[in-house]
Design an enzyme around this catalytic site. Sequence first.
Site, PDB file in Angstrom:
ATOM      1  CE  LYS A 191      -2.874   9.127  -3.034  1.00  0.00           C
ATOM      2  NZ  LYS A 191      -3.068   7.870  -2.335  1.00  0.00           N
ATOM      3  CG  HIS A 224       1.771   7.649   0.378  1.00  0.00           C
ATOM      4  ND1 HIS A 224       1.137   8.843   0.105  1.00  0.00           N
ATOM      5  CD2 HIS A 224       0.800   6.799   0.790  1.00  0.00           C
ATOM      6  CE1 HIS A 224      -0.159   8.720   0.354  1.00  0.00           C
ATOM      7  NE2 HIS A 224      -0.386   7.489   0.767  1.00  0.00           N
ATOM      8  CG  HIS A 266      -1.859   1.161   1.238  1.00  0.00           C
ATOM      9  ND1 HIS A 266      -3.121   1.112   0.690  1.00  0.00           N
ATOM     10  CD2 HIS A 266      -1.720   2.420   1.711  1.00  0.00           C
ATOM     11  CE1 HIS A 266      -3.714   2.286   0.832  1.00  0.00           C
ATOM     12  NE2 HIS A 266      -2.874   3.097   1.457  1.00  0.00           N
TER      13      HIS A 266
END
Length: 293
Positions: free
Chosen positions: A225, A179, A163
Amino acid sequence: MESNRTRGLNHELSKLFNELWDADENRMKAGKDYRISLQGKAGYVPAGSNQARDSASYPLFQFVDEEKLRSRKTFATFISLLDNYEMDTGVAEVVTPEEIAENNTFLDAILETKVMKIAHDYLVRKNQAKPSRNDFKAQLYTIWFQLYSRAPGQGPDSCGFEHVFVGESKRGKEIMGLHNWVQFYLQEKRKTIDYKGYVGRQNKSRPDHDDQVLNLQFSWKEMVKPIGSSFIGVSPEFEFALYTVVFLTSQEKMTREVVRVEEYEMQIVVNRHGRYIGTAYPVLLSTNNPDLY
């Protein structure tokens, strides 16, 4: 509720994280090891929309010294993990013996670094980790690589590492996680990520090209995003250390620790999925809506 309230500056963690920053020998240097092009400020995109105005004609990363990147053991072993995951949640992951070996090789590499040794020592003092390196490695493996299910009724389809560092999608319509700057760069290079522009801080009209924490807007395989946040240039062990410390020193489902690292005042946000990391990322504090991450 305490778990979702912004706290005051955590001086103890700020001190620790600055130690980690200073010890991050593998960090790539802005302007020398990589160059970014911020271009325009991103527009507003409602949550759930996959349409975004493109305020950046060129990629974010203009140059990355890949030879240097891949010559550093922690980066090289990290990069080898990025293609080990199925993008969609709801699709069960299959972990091969080779992938388990790659996970262990990566953990061995980061545990040799000053950054992880400092983090480990801190967690031992806090009674959140055992002194044995092997015990700590097993703890890290569980926190980051143990598979769990994000979609109710489905088989194990996700883990903290996937993730946070790789990224995944929700029903092919929404980007979750992603990220990490190395994954962003590599996906940009493959032309699967399209950088749309930076998301500014209220107290600063635009980021600088040497900023090492950025809020970005981008599309990935046709999904947008609206705001994604990432450290830029830092080593994988630096991010692993930060997020692991916050995870292990809090029992809350959602923890937002306010810290100052170098010039950056930010929240380190860590979401707990039982015994595992659900997500983790930095938020520059002047960002209007941290919940879009």
